[in-house]
Write an enzyme that holds these catalytic residues in place. Sequence first.
Site, PDB file in Angstrom:
ATOM      1  N   GLY A   8     -27.568 -19.443   9.818  1.00 47.10           N
ATOM      2  CA  GLY A   8     -27.278 -20.589  10.688  1.00 47.10           C
ATOM      3  C   GLY A   8     -26.068 -21.362  10.209  1.00 47.10           C
ATOM      4  O   GLY A   8     -26.074 -22.601  10.171  1.00 47.10           O
ATOM      5  N   ALA A   9     -24.995 -20.629   9.866  1.00 44.39           N
ATOM      6  CA  ALA A   9     -23.810 -21.284   9.289  1.00 44.39           C
ATOM      7  C   ALA A   9     -22.772 -21.689  10.338  1.00 44.39           C
ATOM      8  O   ALA A   9     -21.720 -22.210   9.982  1.00 44.39           O
ATOM      9  CB  ALA A   9     -23.173 -20.357   8.250  1.00 44.39           C
ATOM     10  N   SER A 142     -38.146 -29.943   6.614  1.00 48.16           N
ATOM     11  CA  SER A 142     -37.882 -31.200   7.336  1.00 48.16           C
ATOM     12  C   SER A 142     -38.949 -32.226   6.991  1.00 48.16           C
ATOM     13  O   SER A 142     -40.082 -31.865   6.645  1.00 48.16           O
ATOM     14  CB  SER A 142     -37.912 -30.947   8.849  1.00 48.16           C
ATOM     15  OG  SER A 142     -37.864 -32.169   9.562  1.00 48.16           O
ATOM     16  N   TYR A 155     -42.842 -28.082  16.623  1.00 45.43           N
ATOM     17  CA  TYR A 155     -41.736 -28.102  15.663  1.00 45.43           C
ATOM     18  C   TYR A 155     -42.247 -28.555  14.290  1.00 45.43           C
ATOM     19  O   TYR A 155     -41.924 -27.948  13.262  1.00 45.43           O
ATOM     20  CB  TYR A 155     -40.609 -29.020  16.154  1.00 45.43           C
ATOM     21  CG  TYR A 155     -39.486 -29.136  15.141  1.00 45.43           C
ATOM     22  CD1 TYR A 155     -38.663 -28.042  14.867  1.00 45.43           C
ATOM     23  CD2 TYR A 155     -39.265 -30.328  14.436  1.00 45.43           C
ATOM     24  CE1 TYR A 155     -37.642 -28.131  13.914  1.00 45.43           C
ATOM     25  CE2 TYR A 155     -38.245 -30.423  13.492  1.00 45.43           C
ATOM     26  CZ  TYR A 155     -37.440 -29.325  13.233  1.00 45.43           C
ATOM     27  OH  TYR A 155     -36.442 -29.412  12.292  1.00 45.43           O
ATOM     28  N   GLY A 186     -34.386 -35.965   7.002  1.00 42.93           N
ATOM     29  CA  GLY A 186     -34.804 -36.771   8.154  1.00 42.93           C
ATOM     30  C   GLY A 186     -33.783 -36.589   9.262  1.00 42.93           C
ATOM     31  O   GLY A 186     -33.312 -35.473   9.502  1.00 42.93           O
ATOM     32  N   LEU A 187     -33.408 -37.697   9.900  1.00 49.87           N
ATOM     33  CA  LEU A 187     -32.472 -37.627  11.040  1.00 49.87           C
ATOM     34  C   LEU A 187     -31.060 -37.244  10.588  1.00 49.87           C
ATOM     35  O   LEU A 187     -30.416 -38.017   9.876  1.00 49.87           O
ATOM     36  CB  LEU A 187     -32.365 -38.997  11.694  1.00 49.87           C
ATOM     37  CG  LEU A 187     -33.431 -39.467  12.663  1.00 49.87           C
ATOM     38  CD1 LEU A 187     -33.110 -40.897  13.099  1.00 49.87           C
ATOM     39  CD2 LEU A 187     -33.522 -38.551  13.866  1.00 49.87           C
TER      40      LEU A 187
END
Length: 254
Positions: A8-9, A142, A155, A186-187
């Site tokens: 996922g780069a 996450s 999720y 977090g966000l």
Amino acid sequence: MKTVFITGASSGIGEACARKFATEGYRLILNARRAEKLEALKAALVSESAIREEDILLLPFDVREREVAKQAIETLPAAWQDIDILINNAGLALGLEKEHEGHFEDWDTMIDTNIRALLSITRFVVPGMVARKKGHIINIGSVAGDAAYANGAVYCATKAAVKVLSDGLRIDLVDTPIRVTNIKPGLVETNFSVVRFHGDQQRADNVYKGIEPLTGKDIAECVYFAASAPEHMQVAEILVLANNQASGSVIYRN
Ligand code: NDP
Ligand code: 8X3
């Protein structure tokens, strides 16, 4: 020269990790589905940092395609086979709906990417680390994995799975020098919310209104902190939140 493999780069946190590790003198194996984004990143890295073109290997494939992933990793050129660090970053959220009203397709994509693909890539890369008695797996979990928040159960469940899979891998590798880290942001303002809301930029922008979110670069610094810690030190987890954020669901907006 150490080799880092980042899934996922092509965007966000993965792209920021590629930039950070390039600056720190690593060779990069970069994965994502969008080959053109990886090509553009490679060109930018070569022109903006000291990394040479031959020290970046692009490996575009969909991490959910298990056989494709297996083939890509097993047939890496000999000079690229000794992966020192695996950053399992590819992942996504899709939708924000009540559990009993969610969409099966969104659920399947999240589960297939965030759990099944992370497991496959781990399964294909870690045996080599075990054989070489050297390596580090850094999973991007996450804060969402710590507790469910409204409309995000699936999720959150996938990120809870990332926590448990990280813990399990750390247990299974306890008699080796290999380290396992779970980074729990977090966000972070990336393309994450645009993807979550199926391209609705306005809705995505609202997620970061009234609060200063983290950046991909902030998370890459945490990832690099774990990766560059002395060998005797295993950073098991890092939970990093935006200021004015206390958990996945408690956020103060000005
Ligand atoms: P982005 O949408 O900016 O980046 C996601 C990356 O994952 C892209 O490079 C995308 O590339 C890649 N990807 C998605 N699906 C696949 C697939 N099937 N195969 C290969 N690559 C894939 O989001 P972020 O950078 O924010 O997300 C990165 C990780 O961080 C995710 O695991 C996410 O859950 C996690 N995270 C994000 C947070 C946030 O607030 N942004 C907070 C906590 C964790 P492409 O589309 O080219 O395939
Ligand atoms: C992404 C962070 O809180 O938007 O994992 O789910 S959150």
